[in-house]
Motif scaffolding. Structure first.
Motif, PDB file in Angstrom:
ATOM      1  N   THR A 195     -15.062  -4.055   2.468  1.00  0.00           N
ATOM      2  CA  THR A 195     -15.946  -2.811   2.339  1.00  0.00           C
ATOM      3  C   THR A 195     -16.998  -2.739   3.530  1.00  0.00           C
ATOM      4  O   THR A 195     -17.808  -3.893   3.557  1.00  0.00           O
ATOM      5  CB  THR A 195     -16.664  -2.823   0.928  1.00  0.00           C
ATOM      6  N   THR A 201     -12.141   4.353   5.338  1.00  0.00           N
ATOM      7  CA  THR A 201     -11.681   5.433   4.271  1.00  0.00           C
ATOM      8  C   THR A 201     -12.879   5.529   3.500  1.00  0.00           C
ATOM      9  O   THR A 201     -13.456   4.441   2.685  1.00  0.00           O
ATOM     10  CB  THR A 201     -10.322   4.756   3.438  1.00  0.00           C
ATOM     11  N   ASP A 202     -13.316   6.768   2.945  1.00  0.00           N
ATOM     12  CA  ASP A 202     -14.545   7.111   2.065  1.00  0.00           C
ATOM     13  C   ASP A 202     -14.045   7.002   0.820  1.00  0.00           C
ATOM     14  O   ASP A 202     -12.827   6.775   0.481  1.00  0.00           O
ATOM     15  CB  ASP A 202     -15.354   8.182   2.750  1.00  0.00           C
ATOM     16  N   ASP A 203     -15.007   7.380  -0.290  1.00  0.00           N
ATOM     17  CA  ASP A 203     -14.614   7.536  -1.604  1.00  0.00           C
ATOM     18  C   ASP A 203     -13.774   8.537  -2.063  1.00  0.00           C
ATOM     19  O   ASP A 203     -13.301   8.560  -3.193  1.00  0.00           O
ATOM     20  CB  ASP A 203     -15.944   7.457  -2.615  1.00  0.00           C
ATOM     21  N   GLU A 204     -13.625   9.661  -1.122  1.00  0.00           N
ATOM     22  CA  GLU A 204     -12.585  10.628  -1.387  1.00  0.00           C
ATOM     23  C   GLU A 204     -11.368  10.513  -0.658  1.00  0.00           C
ATOM     24  O   GLU A 204     -10.541  11.423  -0.433  1.00  0.00           O
ATOM     25  CB  GLU A 204     -13.181  11.871  -0.948  1.00  0.00           C
ATOM     26  N   ASP A 205     -11.014   9.091  -0.294  1.00  0.00           N
ATOM     27  CA  ASP A 205      -9.885   8.912   0.458  1.00  0.00           C
ATOM     28  C   ASP A 205      -9.656   9.585   1.778  1.00  0.00           C
ATOM     29  O   ASP A 205      -8.440   9.675   2.182  1.00  0.00           O
ATOM     30  CB  ASP A 205      -8.540   8.906  -0.293  1.00  0.00           C
ATOM     31  N   ARG A 207     -23.672   4.679   3.029  1.00  0.00           N
ATOM     32  CA  ARG A 207     -22.092   4.986   2.631  1.00  0.00           C
ATOM     33  C   ARG A 207     -21.297   3.829   2.818  1.00  0.00           C
ATOM     34  O   ARG A 207     -21.149   2.980   3.728  1.00  0.00           O
ATOM     35  CB  ARG A 207     -21.929   6.081   3.761  1.00  0.00           C
ATOM     36  N   ARG A 208     -20.413   3.654   1.769  1.00  0.00           N
ATOM     37  CA  ARG A 208     -19.374   2.977   1.737  1.00  0.00           C
ATOM     38  C   ARG A 208     -18.088   3.077   2.110  1.00  0.00           C
ATOM     39  O   ARG A 208     -17.650   4.185   1.729  1.00  0.00           O
ATOM     40  CB  ARG A 208     -19.232   2.239   0.285  1.00  0.00           C
ATOM     41  N   TYR A 209     -17.245   2.248   2.908  1.00  0.00           N
ATOM     42  CA  TYR A 209     -15.827   2.624   3.331  1.00  0.00           C
ATOM     43  C   TYR A 209     -15.055   1.427   3.174  1.00  0.00           C
ATOM     44  O   TYR A 209     -15.580   0.318   3.137  1.00  0.00           O
ATOM     45  CB  TYR A 209     -15.997   2.939   4.914  1.00  0.00           C
ATOM     46  N   GLN A 210     -13.905   1.722   2.791  1.00  0.00           N
ATOM     47  CA  GLN A 210     -13.205   0.624   2.809  1.00  0.00           C
ATOM     48  C   GLN A 210     -12.338   0.403   4.247  1.00  0.00           C
ATOM     49  O   GLN A 210     -11.988   1.531   4.935  1.00  0.00           O
ATOM     50  CB  GLN A 210     -11.847   0.790   2.054  1.00  0.00           C
TER      51      GLN A 210
END
Length: 143
Positions: free
Chosen positions: A103, A130-134, A114-117
């Motif tokens: 993360t 990749t954000d929380d909305e993919d 903002r968190r991203y994978q």
């Protein structure tokens, strides 16, 4: 004549300073979701890759985001995040950090983090966020 000497001296100082800030890059291996990332993989200069971002979003069933504006970002050791409009003169923009396995947290100054994978492809040259909305944002190493 003195003005030209002053301008030349300032330009040389900026050039030497920019070169002095360059660090040896640690290229990331290709990773997938859930793979452990190291902060050393992120450090360096990154540019928005519009083509890869559009393709990744299309493949995931989202809009291609064809109006994506260019970003020039520098992630420094210690969590400093800088931005440049032109890719040349960078200024402070916020902070970054890795959390857990993969993360990445990006916190612009005076905004919510903002968190991203995150994962790396193309021998560490491309960073997929990749954000929380993919939805994807793909950054590529600026060379």
């Amino acid at each position: 004549m003195k003005i030209k000497n002053i301008i030349a001296t300032v330009a040389l100082a900026l050039l030497v300073g920019a070169c002095a800030n360059k660090q040896a890059l640690v290229m990331a291996p290709d990773t997938g979701p859930g793979d452990q990332l190291r902060p050393e993989y992120v450090i360096g200069d990154w540019c928005t890759n519009r083509d890869l971002t559009s393709q990744a979003n299309k493949d995931a069933g989202h809009s291609a985001l064809s109006n994506l504006s260019p970003h020039y970002w520098r992630f420094s050791n210690g969590g400093s995040w800088q931005n440049a409009e032109s890719g040349w003169l960078y200024s402070d923009y916020g902070e970054w950090q890795l959390e857990g396995l993969n993360t990445m947290i990006l916190a612009r100054t005076e905004t919510e983090p903002r968190r991203y994978q995150a994962n790396f492809k193309n021998e560490g040259k491309d960073l997929y966020l990749t954000d929380d909305e993919d939805k994807f944002l793909v950054l590529s190493r600026c060379e």
